[in-house]
Design an enzyme around this catalytic site. Structure first.
Site, mmCIF file in Angstrom:
data_model
loop_
_atom_site.group_PDB
_atom_site.id
_atom_site.type_symbol
_atom_site.label_atom_id
_atom_site.label_comp_id
_atom_site.label_asym_id
_atom_site.label_seq_id
_atom_site.Cartn_x
_atom_site.Cartn_y
_atom_site.Cartn_z
ATOM 1 N N PRO A 235 -28.090 2.675 47.021
ATOM 2 C CA PRO A 235 -28.585 4.293 47.069
ATOM 3 C C PRO A 235 -28.354 6.264 47.337
ATOM 4 O O PRO A 235 -28.836 6.889 47.223
ATOM 5 C CB PRO A 235 -29.330 4.025 48.762
ATOM 6 N N HIS B 140 -31.540 17.818 52.171
ATOM 7 C CA HIS B 140 -32.795 17.255 51.434
ATOM 8 C C HIS B 140 -32.967 18.314 51.479
ATOM 9 O O HIS B 140 -33.913 18.429 52.212
ATOM 10 C CB HIS B 140 -32.364 15.384 50.959
ATOM 11 N N HIS B 141 -33.949 18.362 49.946
ATOM 12 C CA HIS B 141 -34.654 19.453 48.877
ATOM 13 C C HIS B 141 -36.162 18.700 49.909
ATOM 14 O O HIS B 141 -36.240 17.841 50.471
ATOM 15 C CB HIS B 141 -35.019 18.711 47.703
ATOM 16 N N ASP C 166 -44.180 5.090 32.704
ATOM 17 C CA ASP C 166 -43.550 6.389 33.817
ATOM 18 C C ASP C 166 -45.877 5.987 34.476
ATOM 19 O O ASP C 166 -45.926 5.598 33.469
ATOM 20 C CB ASP C 166 -43.835 7.325 33.508
ATOM 21 N N LYS D 221 -37.866 15.374 49.866
ATOM 22 C CA LYS D 221 -37.966 14.163 49.794
ATOM 23 C C LYS D 221 -38.856 13.558 50.413
ATOM 24 O O LYS D 221 -38.885 14.578 51.214
ATOM 25 C CB LYS D 221 -35.723 14.012 50.221
ATOM 26 N N GLY E 109 -31.578 2.162 41.894
ATOM 27 C CA GLY E 109 -30.937 3.766 42.922
ATOM 28 C C GLY E 109 -32.552 4.653 43.374
ATOM 29 O O GLY E 109 -32.196 4.871 44.134
ATOM 30 N N THR E 110 -33.373 3.819 43.564
ATOM 31 C CA THR E 110 -34.649 3.561 44.038
ATOM 32 C C THR E 110 -34.230 3.373 46.203
ATOM 33 O O THR E 110 -33.906 2.440 45.677
ATOM 34 C CB THR E 110 -35.270 3.622 43.621
ATOM 35 N N THR E 111 -34.562 4.536 47.049
ATOM 36 C CA THR E 111 -34.576 4.592 48.620
ATOM 37 C C THR E 111 -35.330 3.774 48.617
ATOM 38 O O THR E 111 -36.659 4.030 48.568
ATOM 39 C CB THR E 111 -34.229 5.582 49.371
ATOM 40 N N MET F 36 -34.781 12.725 38.855
ATOM 41 C CA MET F 36 -33.442 11.775 38.020
ATOM 42 C C MET F 36 -33.999 10.792 36.911
ATOM 43 O O MET F 36 -32.733 10.995 35.734
ATOM 44 C CB MET F 36 -33.247 10.761 39.404
HETATM 45 N N1 LIG Z 1 -28.787 5.850 44.368
HETATM 46 C C1 LIG Z 1 -29.005 7.145 43.829
HETATM 47 O O1 LIG Z 1 -27.584 7.110 43.873
HETATM 48 C C2 LIG Z 1 -30.104 9.109 43.847
HETATM 49 C C3 LIG Z 1 -29.616 9.923 43.181
HETATM 50 C C4 LIG Z 1 -31.030 10.662 44.149
HETATM 51 C C5 LIG Z 1 -32.510 10.122 43.913
HETATM 52 N N2 LIG Z 1 -32.418 8.966 44.216
HETATM 53 C C6 LIG Z 1 -33.531 8.292 44.649
HETATM 54 O O2 LIG Z 1 -33.941 8.249 43.503
HETATM 55 C C7 LIG Z 1 -35.862 7.678 43.985
HETATM 56 C C8 LIG Z 1 -36.585 8.923 42.693
HETATM 57 O O3 LIG Z 1 -35.744 9.976 42.844
HETATM 58 P P1 LIG Z 1 -36.485 11.225 41.771
HETATM 59 O O4 LIG Z 1 -36.269 13.276 42.658
HETATM 60 O O5 LIG Z 1 -35.961 11.007 40.493
HETATM 61 O O6 LIG Z 1 -38.351 11.669 42.063
HETATM 62 P P2 LIG Z 1 -39.521 11.930 41.297
HETATM 63 O O7 LIG Z 1 -40.683 12.597 42.265
HETATM 64 O O8 LIG Z 1 -38.434 13.305 40.662
HETATM 65 O O9 LIG Z 1 -39.251 10.438 40.168
HETATM 66 C C9 LIG Z 1 -40.110 9.847 40.678
HETATM 67 C C10 LIG Z 1 -40.593 9.282 38.773
HETATM 68 O O10 LIG Z 1 -40.995 8.308 39.250
HETATM 69 C C11 LIG Z 1 -42.389 7.968 38.644
HETATM 70 N N3 LIG Z 1 -43.248 7.242 38.802
HETATM 71 C C12 LIG Z 1 -44.159 7.050 40.301
HETATM 72 N N4 LIG Z 1 -44.822 5.049 40.195
HETATM 73 C C13 LIG Z 1 -44.129 5.158 39.639
HETATM 74 C C14 LIG Z 1 -44.309 4.159 38.360
HETATM 75 N N5 LIG Z 1 -45.275 2.612 39.076
HETATM 76 N N6 LIG Z 1 -43.567 3.238 37.740
HETATM 77 C C15 LIG Z 1 -43.216 3.880 37.165
HETATM 78 N N7 LIG Z 1 -43.073 4.929 37.278
HETATM 79 C C16 LIG Z 1 -43.351 5.867 38.667
HETATM 80 C C17 LIG Z 1 -42.935 9.046 39.040
HETATM 81 O O11 LIG Z 1 -43.880 10.052 37.696
HETATM 82 C C18 LIG Z 1 -41.650 10.104 38.530
HETATM 83 O O12 LIG Z 1 -41.929 10.211 37.240
HETATM 84 C C19 LIG Z 1 -36.026 8.225 44.884
HETATM 85 O O13 LIG Z 1 -35.687 7.477 45.747
HETATM 86 C C20 LIG Z 1 -34.568 8.744 45.414
HETATM 87 O O14 LIG Z 1 -34.531 8.549 46.839
HETATM 88 C C21 LIG Z 1 -31.011 7.934 44.417
#
Ligand SMILES: NC(=O)c1ccc[n+]([C@@H]2O[C@H](COP(=O)([O-])OP(=O)(O)OC[C@H]3O[C@@H](n4cnc5c(N)ncnc54)[C@H](O)[C@@H]3O)[C@@H](O)[C@H]2O)c1
Length: 273
Positions: free
Chosen positions: A127, A158-159, A34, A162, A100-102, A13
Site C-alpha cells: 500500500p 491526504h489530498h 485504461d 483520495k 499499489g492500489t489500496t 501514479m
Molecule cells: N502503493 C503506493 O505506494 C501508492 C502510492 C500512491 C497511491 N496509491 C494508490 O494507487 C491508486 C491510484 O492512485 P492515483 O492517485 O494514481 O489515482 P488516480 O485516480 O489519479 O488514477 C487512477 C487511474 O486508474 C484508471 N482506471 C480506472 N478504472 C480502470 C480500469 N478498469 N482499468 C484500468 N485503469 C482504470 C483511471 O482512469 C486512472 O487513470 C489508489 O488506490 C491509491 O491509494 C498507492
C-alpha cells in the site's frame, strides 16, 4: 527482458510510473490499458518526448491485449474494483503483478494467492512503495516494543481526491503495532472518535486511534504519536511528491521479474529491509 503492461497510465501514479518505465533500459513497455484516453499515444500522456508507438488500449479488451503484446509483468495503480478483476486475469495468463492500489478486499487476496500458486506468478503488493515509509514500519515496531505501556495514535493526511479511509499505510502501521503488542487488531484499532463521551483509553493494548484528514493536494503524511507520562515521541513520514512511490514501483517491477517463490511479496522484501 521485462515486457511491461501498465494499468491506469492516465492516473497520477500511472503517468509517473509510465515515464520512468519508458526511460528505463531494462524495461520494455509493451501495452497500457485504461478506461480513458483510449487510442492516445502513451509517451505523449506521460510527457515523454520519444514516441514508443504504444497506444492506450481499452481495458475491456484486456485478454486480446495480453495475447498480442505478451507482457510478462503488469503494474497496477488504479481503483480496487479494477485491480481485483484485472490482476486475476493477469495471473491466469502467467503475468506477474506489482500492485499499489489500496482498499483491496481479503476475498481478492485469497483468490489471487491461489492463482499465484497455480500459475507460478509471484506478485508484489504494497500500500506504500516509498522506501522511507517501509523503514518507518520497522521503526514503529522497535519503538512499540520499548513503549508498550504508552498511548499510541496514528494520524494520516491526504489530498481531497483520495477515496479510501483510512489510508492503506495507516492500516499497515496499526497492524504492525498490533503484531508487536500481540493484540487483536479488530478489537484494538479504533477509526476516529465520535462526539460525546468516549470510553477512557488505557494504553495502546486497550485502543489505538487512527485519524484521517483529507485536504488540498497533500501527497501523504503519516504520524505515529507515542504519548507517555509527561513526554511524547512523534515518528513522522511526509511524501513531498509521488516520485517516492513511483521509484519504489520500478524497483518492485525489477525485483518480481526474478522472484522465485509463488507468493505475494511485500516492499520490505523488495528493499531487503
Ligand atoms: N502503493 C503506493 O505506494 C501508492 C502510492 C500512491 C497511491 N496509491 C494508490 O494507487 C491508486 C491510484 O492512485 P492515483 O492517485 O494514481 O489515482 P488516480 O485516480 O489519479 O488514477 C487512477 C487511474 O486508474 C484508471 N482506471 C480506472 N478504472 C480502470 C480500469 N478498469 N482499468 C484500468 N485503469 C482504470 C483511471 O482512469 C486512472 O487513470 C489508489 O488506490 C491509491 O491509494 C498507492
Amino acid at each position: 527482458m521485462i515486457k511491461l503492461l501498465i494499468f491506469g497510465p492516465t492516473g497520477s501514479m500511472g503517468k509517473l510510473i509510465t515515464k520512468l518505465a519508458l526511460e528505463d533500459k531494462e524495461i520494455d513497455v509493451v501495452a497500457a490499458c485504461d478506461v480513458t484516453n483510449i487510442g492516445e499515444e502513451l509517451a505523449y500522456i506521460a510527457g515523454v518526448k520519444d514516441p514508443n508507438n504504444i497506444k492506450i488500449s481499452d481495458v475491456k479488451y484486456l485478454t486480446e491485449v495480453i495475447s498480442q503484446a505478451k507482457p510478462n509483468i503488469a503494474i497496477d495503480f488504479t481503483i480496487a474494483p479494477a485491480t481485483e478483476k484485472n490482476c486475476l486475469i493477469c495471473a491466469e495468463n502467467g503475468i506477474r503483478c506489482v500492485i499499489g492500489t489500496t482498499a483491496l478486499s481479503q476475498e481478492f487476496f485469497d483468490k489471487f494467492e491461489r492463482l499465484i500458486k497455480k500459475y507460478h506468478t509471484p506478485a508484489v503488493f504494497s500500500p506504500n512503495m516509498a522506501t522511507g515509509v517501509n523503514v518507518l514500519f520497522k521503526m514503529a515496531s522497535i519503538l512499540t516494543s520499548y513503549l508498550a505501556e504508552w498511548d499510541i495514535e496514528i494520524l494520516e493526511s491526504h489530498h481531497h481526491r483520495k477515496v479510501d479511509v483510512p489510508s492503506g499505510t495507516a492500516l499497515m502501521i496499526a497492524n504492525t503495532i498490533c503484531d508487536t503488542l500481540e493484540c487483536d487488531p479488530e478489537e484494538t484499532i479504533k477509526f476516529g472518535r465520535s462526539k460525546g463521551l468516549n470510553k477512557r483509553k488505557v494504553g495502546a493494548k486497550n485502543e489505538i486511534g487512527v485519524h484521517a484528514i483529507r485536504g488540498g493536494d497533500i501527497v501523504g503524511d503519516h504520524t505515529i504519536l507515542y504519548a507517555g507520562p509527561g513526554e511524547r515521541i512523534e515518528l513522522k513520514h511526509q511524501a513531498h511528491s509521488r516520485e517516492c512511490f513511483a521509484n519504489g514501483a520500478i524497483k518492485a517491477i525489477k525485483f518480481i521479474s526474478d522472484a522465485k517463490e509463488d507468493k505475494i511479496y511485500s516492499t520490505d522484501e523488495v528493499l531487503g529491509l
